[in-house]
Design an enzyme around this catalytic site. Structure first.
Site, PDB file in Angstrom:
ATOM      1  N   CYS A 111       0.900  -1.164   0.000  1.00  0.00           N
ATOM      2  CA  CYS A 111       0.000   0.000   0.000  1.00  0.00           C
ATOM      3  C   CYS A 111       0.931   1.204   0.000  1.00  0.00           C
ATOM      4  O   CYS A 111       1.766   1.340  -0.896  1.00  0.00           O
ATOM      5  CB  CYS A 111      -0.968  -0.039   1.174  1.00  0.00           C
ATOM      6  SG  CYS A 111      -0.238  -0.475   2.770  1.00  0.00           S
TER       7      CYS A 111
ATOM      8  N   ARG B  32      -3.150  -1.858   5.050  1.00  0.00           N
ATOM      9  CA  ARG B  32      -3.858  -2.652   4.036  1.00  0.00           C
ATOM     10  C   ARG B  32      -3.036  -3.856   3.597  1.00  0.00           C
ATOM     11  O   ARG B  32      -3.586  -4.930   3.321  1.00  0.00           O
ATOM     12  CB  ARG B  32      -4.194  -1.764   2.831  1.00  0.00           C
ATOM     13  CG  ARG B  32      -5.274  -0.747   3.118  1.00  0.00           C
ATOM     14  CD  ARG B  32      -5.349   0.352   2.070  1.00  0.00           C
ATOM     15  NE  ARG B  32      -4.301   1.357   2.225  1.00  0.00           N
ATOM     16  CZ  ARG B  32      -4.316   2.550   1.627  1.00  0.00           C
ATOM     17  NH1 ARG B  32      -5.330   2.876   0.845  1.00  0.00           N
ATOM     18  NH2 ARG B  32      -3.342   3.418   1.815  1.00  0.00           N
TER      19      ARG B  32
END
Length: 576
Positions: free
Chosen positions: A341, A347
């Protein structure tokens, strides 16, 4: 299990002093106790007995409500905002500044870090049969995966956190990459978080590698070492094209160039870049706030579906699950992938750990799941301290975000779709989230391994000590081990559900409905089976070893062999 605890009562409130404004039962008089670990309230009204037992680590904000001249019943007191989807309101008498003591004590002990005090995990002296700190040993986990091999080696270049201060000390890297190569690549990756192996497929040797964004910037900088290094990741299993999953929306990745970041462009030969459109920590924080607004204190009944949709929470869950499915599918079909990310600790952790959960049944066991969290979240530097704000009074901190909660929600969605595939039950997930905030254990404290160092292991207790010392309550009686099975959950809005027993659990009406009739009936059948097995054993003991009963029972396929009932039924022995 011997338990010692250094929890001490700091404040006792008398009956007449405090009223809990319960959103479900109205105003309740009672007693309040504040310790250095929890706030405890018990109502004195026998007709509506209410008890609160709130770890202080759960508290996000304490505010004074009303002033000395406030009019109206119960208008003077304290408002407490919690991190676990509830708020508490207490009313006190206005005479003699009665709330000052409680406010000051709560403020001090709910936010110890802001007051130079130790988190409760350092004061706790709990003792358990098992030391949970031993659950994850990096080299053991790499060996389980079949590493090192002729394509991947183990590097200790980060043993003093010199290469990257937010990475673990033990890294798996391409065999052909030298230590000098790793140093050069680190200069071109955000915060030095180079691509390293998280998981390898035993059969096709495809890997999941994780990292942070390349430092391309507005001028479109290139780094030959980084390009060559990613090609080594690709080469390791002869993949024709390396798939790079960038968790961000395309527009955000482009915007990150302005701050020196960016993404892999066409200069990366034999690589394909795919954006997964998962939004950032700020969007997730606002989404959960909206969800709380519609479920606490009262569930928004009249426009429930449109209200839920307007929070976008399930939409975000869908995008995270969908991204992880794409990663798992590529790896399962023999393609190596790299996931990142921006910094590779939010994430990225969601995607790698969920994909690994789909691909590797070991992580679906009780202990394997603990290893997965220790490895992909804790050792790889998900910023728990910043995202949760342990012991910190700064409730408006923009670094706070429910990224880990969202991941656990995704796991729960998978357990609903595959009820026999996981050895652990919902209770484990709820316990993990409760202690994410409680500060009773050292497991989720600090932002990375280098900040934890050894003192956390030596001076605090691991959450896994609690779990593994009484693991029967966390086991799923429906569990059926299937070692080679890859799970592909359906990530469509029609198949995703709101996790009611977490987000709406404080509503007593919801709590009463929690246990499903299937689970209840299953428990009854388990108890009945145990009763029959006991009777069978008694009958055998009262007979001779060569008796007819012994012969018939061993030849009867409808009953387990009496000598081995525990072997045959081990995974069914668990009450909910």
């Amino acid at each position: 299990m011997g338990k010692k605890c250094s929890e001490i009562i700091i404040k006792k409130g008398k009956n007449k002093d405090i009223i809990y404004i319960c959103p479900f039962s109205g105003a309740l008089k009672g007693k309040v106790f504040i310790t250095n670990y929890r706030l405890y309230f018990k109502s004195s009204d026998a007709d509506s007995a209410v008890m609160l037992n709130v770890p202080l680590g759960v508290i996000c904000r304490v505010e004074k409500m009303g002033g000395a001249s406030s009019r109206g019943e119960n208008s003077y007191g304290l408002d407490i905002t919690c991190k676990d989807m509830r708020n508490l309101r207490f009313a006190l008498k206005q005479e003699g500044h009665s709330r000052r003591d409680i406010f000051e004590i709560l403020f001090r002990y709910a936010f110890p870090v802001s007051h130079g005090l130790s988190l409760f995990a350092y004061l706790s002296q709990e003792k358990y049969e098992e030391n949970g700190w031993n659950i994850y040993k990096p080299m053991e986990e790499f060996r389980r995966q079949g590493l090192p091999n002729d394509k991947w080696r183990i590097s200790f270049i980060n043993k003093s956190y010199e290469l990257c201060d937010t990475y673990p000390t033990v890294l798996a890297v391409p065999y052909k990459a030298t230590e000098e190569d790793l140093r050069k690549v680190a200069t071109f990756r955000s915060r030095g978080r180079i691509p390293v192996l998280s998981w390898i497929h035993r059969e096709n040797q495809a890997v999941i590698a994780r990292c942070s964004q390349p430092l391309v910037g507005m001028s479109g900088k290139r780094n030959k070492d980084d390009e060559r290094y990613l090609d080594l990741v690709r080469e390791a299993n002869g993949t024709s094209k390396l798939i790079i999953y960038d968790a961000r929306p395309n527009v955000n990745a482009v915007a990150n160039k302005a701050t020196g970041g960016g993404y892999e462009g066409d200069e990366y030969q034999n690589a394909e870049l795919i954006f997964l459109d998962i939004h950032n920590i700020h969007v997730m924080r606002e989404s959960l706030k909206k969800l709380k607004d519609i479920v606490y204190p009262n569930v928004e009944e009249s426009h429930w579906l449109s209200s839920l949709e307007s929070t976008h929470w399930l939409e975000h869950i869908k995008l995270v699950l969908s991204g992880a499915i794409q990663v798992a599918d590529k790896v399962s079909s023999g393609n190596s992938v790299v996931v990142h990310c921006s910094d590779g600790w939010d994430r990225t952790a969601q995607l790698t750990s969920l994909a690994m959960l789909m691909l590797d049944s070991h992580y679906r066991t009780l202990r394997g799941f603990q290893v997965l969290l220790e490895k992909e979240w804790i050792s790889f530097g998900h910023k728990f301290a910043s995202r949760i704000g342990h012991g910190d009074k700064n409730h408006a901190d923009q670094d706070r975000s429910p990224i880990f909660v969202q991941f656990i929600d995704c796991v729960w969605q998978m357990t609903k779709q595959f009820p026999t595939a996981f050895e652990f039950n919902e209770r484990l997930l709820l316990t993990i989230l409760d202690h994410l905030y409680s500060c009773r254990f050292g497991t989720f404290l600090y932002n990375c391994e280098s900040a934890r160092d050894q003192h956390v292991r030596l001076k605090t207790v691991s959450l896994w000590s609690l779990v593994n010392s009484s693991n029967d309550i966390y086991l799923n009686p429906f569990y059926t081990p299937e070692s080679g099975r890859v799970l592909y959950p359906v990530a469509s809005m029609r198949h995703l559900e709101l996790w009611v027993s977490y987000y709406i659990r404080w509503n007593p009406r919801i709590r009463q409905q929690q246990q499903s009739p299937v689970e209840q009936r299953y428990k009854e059948l388990l108890a009945l089976r145990d009763e029959y097995l006991k009777k069978l054993e008694e009958l055998e003991l009262s007979d001779s070893p060569s008796s007819h009963l012994a012969h018939s029972s061993t030849s009867n396929t409808s009953l387990p062999a009496p000598s081995t009932p525990s072997q045959q039924y081990t995974h069914l022995q668990t009450p909910f």
